[in-house]
Design a protein around this motif. Structure first.
Motif, PDB file in Angstrom:
ATOM      1  N   LEU A   6       0.937  -1.295   0.078  1.00  0.00           N
ATOM      2  CA  LEU A   6      -0.218  -0.378   0.337  1.00  0.00           C
ATOM      3  C   LEU A   6       0.852   1.033  -0.212  1.00  0.00           C
ATOM      4  N   PRO A   7       0.169   2.435  -0.925  1.00  0.00           N
ATOM      5  CA  PRO A   7       1.516   3.455  -0.418  1.00  0.00           C
ATOM      6  C   PRO A   7       1.912   4.261   1.090  1.00  0.00           C
ATOM      7  N   THR A   8       2.497   4.850   0.812  1.00  0.00           N
ATOM      8  CA  THR A   8       3.246   5.056   2.542  1.00  0.00           C
ATOM      9  C   THR A   8       2.341   6.628   3.124  1.00  0.00           C
ATOM     10  N   ASN A   9       1.406   6.752   3.837  1.00  0.00           N
ATOM     11  CA  ASN A   9       0.262   7.678   4.419  1.00  0.00           C
ATOM     12  C   ASN A   9       1.661   8.745   4.776  1.00  0.00           C
ATOM     13  N   ILE A  10       1.294  10.395   3.864  1.00  0.00           N
ATOM     14  CA  ILE A  10       1.960  11.160   4.241  1.00  0.00           C
ATOM     15  C   ILE A  10       1.315  12.280   4.816  1.00  0.00           C
ATOM     16  N   LEU A  11       1.408  12.699   6.409  1.00  0.00           N
ATOM     17  CA  LEU A  11       0.477  13.209   6.632  1.00  0.00           C
ATOM     18  C   LEU A  11       1.056  15.355   6.323  1.00  0.00           C
ATOM     19  N   VAL A  12      -0.197  16.141   5.659  1.00  0.00           N
ATOM     20  CA  VAL A  12       0.704  17.552   5.027  1.00  0.00           C
ATOM     21  C   VAL A  12      -0.074  18.428   6.344  1.00  0.00           C
ATOM     22  N   ALA A  13       0.103  19.115   6.968  1.00  0.00           N
ATOM     23  CA  ALA A  13      -0.591  19.871   7.576  1.00  0.00           C
ATOM     24  C   ALA A  13      -0.074  21.448   7.285  1.00  0.00           C
ATOM     25  N   PRO A  14      -0.784  21.870   6.650  1.00  0.00           N
ATOM     26  CA  PRO A  14       0.045  23.397   6.560  1.00  0.00           C
ATOM     27  C   PRO A  14      -0.488  24.765   8.210  1.00  0.00           C
ATOM     28  N   LEU A  15      -0.001  25.309   8.243  1.00  0.00           N
ATOM     29  CA  LEU A  15      -0.578  26.972   9.367  1.00  0.00           C
ATOM     30  C   LEU A  15      -1.984  27.554   8.500  1.00  0.00           C
ATOM     31  N   ASN A  16      -3.435  27.484   9.113  1.00  0.00           N
ATOM     32  CA  ASN A  16      -4.286  28.443   8.805  1.00  0.00           C
ATOM     33  C   ASN A  16      -3.570  29.794   9.178  1.00  0.00           C
ATOM     34  N   TRP A  17      -2.638  30.701   7.711  1.00  0.00           N
ATOM     35  CA  TRP A  17      -2.665  32.273   8.253  1.00  0.00           C
ATOM     36  C   TRP A  17      -2.818  32.734   7.298  1.00  0.00           C
ATOM     37  N   GLY A  18      -3.723  33.173   6.740  1.00  0.00           N
ATOM     38  CA  GLY A  18      -3.580  33.594   5.245  1.00  0.00           C
ATOM     39  C   GLY A  18      -4.470  32.355   4.529  1.00  0.00           C
ATOM     40  N   LEU A  19      -3.936  32.569   3.495  1.00  0.00           N
ATOM     41  CA  LEU A  19      -4.115  30.695   2.610  1.00  0.00           C
ATOM     42  C   LEU A  19      -2.688  30.610   2.474  1.00  0.00           C
ATOM     43  N   GLY A  20      -1.559  31.523   1.717  1.00  0.00           N
ATOM     44  CA  GLY A  20      -0.763  31.442   1.990  1.00  0.00           C
ATOM     45  C   GLY A  20       0.487  29.578   2.047  1.00  0.00           C
ATOM     46  N   HIS A  21      -0.092  29.061   3.131  1.00  0.00           N
ATOM     47  CA  HIS A  21       0.594  28.033   3.469  1.00  0.00           C
ATOM     48  C   HIS A  21       0.072  27.049   2.263  1.00  0.00           C
ATOM     49  N   ALA A  22      -1.121  26.813   3.216  1.00  0.00           N
ATOM     50  CA  ALA A  22      -1.813  26.055   2.032  1.00  0.00           C
ATOM     51  C   ALA A  22      -1.991  26.581   0.763  1.00  0.00           C
ATOM     52  N   ALA A  23      -1.918  26.853   0.328  1.00  0.00           N
ATOM     53  CA  ALA A  23      -1.605  26.826  -1.180  1.00  0.00           C
ATOM     54  C   ALA A  23      -0.357  26.899  -1.959  1.00  0.00           C
ATOM     55  N   ARG A  24       0.912  26.954  -1.166  1.00  0.00           N
ATOM     56  CA  ARG A  24       2.800  26.729  -1.533  1.00  0.00           C
ATOM     57  C   ARG A  24       1.965  24.477  -1.509  1.00  0.00           C
ATOM     58  N   CYS A  25       1.261  24.174  -0.342  1.00  0.00           N
ATOM     59  CA  CYS A  25       1.110  22.873  -0.186  1.00  0.00           C
ATOM     60  C   CYS A  25       0.604  21.608  -1.111  1.00  0.00           C
ATOM     61  N   ILE A  26      -0.110  22.747  -2.257  1.00  0.00           N
ATOM     62  CA  ILE A  26      -0.422  22.259  -3.249  1.00  0.00           C
ATOM     63  C   ILE A  26       0.412  21.430  -4.664  1.00  0.00           C
ATOM     64  N   ILE A  27       1.159  21.661  -4.499  1.00  0.00           N
ATOM     65  CA  ILE A  27       2.021  21.473  -5.127  1.00  0.00           C
ATOM     66  C   ILE A  27       2.672  20.055  -4.611  1.00  0.00           C
ATOM     67  N   ILE A  28       2.846  20.410  -2.873  1.00  0.00           N
ATOM     68  CA  ILE A  28       4.085  18.881  -2.675  1.00  0.00           C
ATOM     69  C   ILE A  28       2.171  17.612  -2.390  1.00  0.00           C
ATOM     70  N   ILE A  29       1.895  17.931  -2.159  1.00  0.00           N
ATOM     71  CA  ILE A  29       0.119  17.145  -2.100  1.00  0.00           C
ATOM     72  C   ILE A  29       0.015  16.731  -3.777  1.00  0.00           C
ATOM     73  N   LYS A  30       0.179  17.372  -4.696  1.00  0.00           N
ATOM     74  CA  LYS A  30       0.202  16.906  -6.343  1.00  0.00           C
ATOM     75  C   LYS A  30       1.648  16.056  -6.173  1.00  0.00           C
ATOM     76  N   GLU A  31       2.483  16.644  -6.175  1.00  0.00           N
ATOM     77  CA  GLU A  31       3.846  15.725  -6.448  1.00  0.00           C
ATOM     78  C   GLU A  31       3.893  14.540  -5.231  1.00  0.00           C
ATOM     79  N   LEU A  32       3.453  14.241  -3.956  1.00  0.00           N
ATOM     80  CA  LEU A  32       3.493  13.185  -3.370  1.00  0.00           C
ATOM     81  C   LEU A  32       1.928  12.600  -4.419  1.00  0.00           C
ATOM     82  N   GLU A  33       1.345  12.709  -4.739  1.00  0.00           N
ATOM     83  CA  GLU A  33       0.229  11.330  -5.622  1.00  0.00           C
ATOM     84  C   GLU A  33       1.358  11.497  -6.763  1.00  0.00           C
ATOM     85  N   LYS A  34       2.076  11.683  -7.265  1.00  0.00           N
ATOM     86  CA  LYS A  34       2.746  11.789  -8.707  1.00  0.00           C
ATOM     87  C   LYS A  34       3.774  11.189  -8.236  1.00  0.00           C
TER      88      LYS A  34
END
Length: 356
Positions: A6-34
């Protein structure tokens, strides 16, 4: 006999301060899936809602809020932060407890925390993402930086979304003269791609950041736009259950946009007016767009970045209280953000999470 691992589960947890931290984690999440991993999202508030909209197929978990808000009078921010410190400390302790619980419940094989201080464990490889190795806070910069370093050391690695060397993007924020932290410069994190499509808007306004300053700037800009004759797209940066679109004169208002639509709108816009948040700066660099910055009042990091790029002749900026529409004319006198070529070796970075 072969077994399907099974694929390794990776927790991705950005700070909720504006949307910048979450937005830049989008590319990380996509690359993890790739790369064959299974990301699990964890955050709170609008940041969690944004990621749930971007990745409805992924498991999402809720973390406690740090409950940080800017006062209307930004000069009292450090004092308010001091009073809030027991609440923040409690949230960090709660994060630790939840993470240790989730490691077992969700079979976590790794953790990527974007500025969430308590989201780590010694039981699985834990990574901390930040562009602020030096945390500017005026006369207390030395102590705020020292506290931040204390937490960073609890992680196995610290990933800085920038490049090494002089021609970097974060300046002194992400580059320390002397440090014993385990740092990796991973290149710029942007979910945007430059596209050659026709220009539709003269000006794109992109807001984000903590309240009430986000709303105060929104109200100020709406008032100023009454005298602006060019076509404008105004993205308020308010993530809600449904997208709202409103046309008032020559201005098209959106409460928020998801990645694909936001990327198109960036490319359709001649120039951008925004906060000088680091994630927005990375996006503008990737898209090669001319910009004008209004840093969040009292946010030392944004004020530093805006001042740095103005001094270097890249991007004009001004204090929120002084902004007038005619100031946008100065954009043509500046060169725009410098081109930075950076390639991220995701398979090498994610190798940290491979089972031994």
């Amino acid at each position: 006999m072969t077994t399907n691992k099974l694929p390794t589960n990776i927790l991705v947890a950005p700070l909720n301060w504006g949307l910048g931290h979450a937005a830049r984690c989008i590319i990380i999440i996509k690359e993890l899936e790739k790369n064959g991993y299974n990301p699990i999202i964890a955050s709170d508030g609008p940041s969690l809602l944004l990621l749930k909209k971007e990745f409805p197929h992924l498991t999402s978990l809720e973390l406690p809020s740090y409950s940080i808000k800017y006062p209307k009078n930004y000069r009292y921010f450090k004092l308010k932060l001091l009073f809030k410190s027991p609440i923040i400390a409690k949230a960090i302790v709660s994060e630790r407890k939840l993470v240790n619980k989730w490691i077992k419940e969700h079979s976590l094989g790794g953790i990527i925390s974007d500025n969430r201080l308590g989201v780590y464990s010694k039981r699985v490889p834990s990574v901390y993402i930040t562009h602020q190795l030096k945390v500017l806070s005026g006369s207390t910069t030395w102590i705020s930086s020292k506290i931040h370093s204390y937490f960073i050391r609890k992680f196995k690695e610290c990933w800085v979304p920038d490049i090494e060397g002089k021609n970097n993007l974060s300046g002194e924020l992400g580059h320390l003269i002397n440090t014993n932290l385990t740092i990796k410069y991973i290149g710029l994190l942007s979910r945007m791609e430059k596209k050659n499509i026709p220009i539709k808007y003269k000006l794109m306004i992109l807001l984000s950041g903590p309240e009430p300053q986000r709303t105060l700037l929104e109200e100020k800009l709406i008032e100023r736009l009454k005298n602006y004759s060019n076509k404008v797209v105004f993205i308020k940066g308010v993530v809600e259950a449904e997208q709202k679109i409103e046309q008032i004169g020559n201005v098209t208002f959106y409460n928020y946009m998801q990645t694909e639509q936001l990327e198109t709108t960036f490319n359709e816009s001649e120039m951008v007016l925004s906060r000088s948040g680091y994630t927005t700066i990375m996006d503008l660099t990737k898209l090669e767009k001319k910009a004008y910055f209004i840093p969040t009042p009292g946010q030392f990091e944004q004020e530093y970045l805006a001042s740095k790029y103005k001094y270097q002749g890249f991007v004009p900026s001004i204090k929120q209280s002084r902004f007038r529409l005619e100031h946008l004319n100065a954009m043509h006198l500046f060169n725009g953000l410098p081109k930075i070529n950076s390639n991220t070796n995701w398979s090498e970075l994610f190798g940290l999470f491979q089972s031994k």
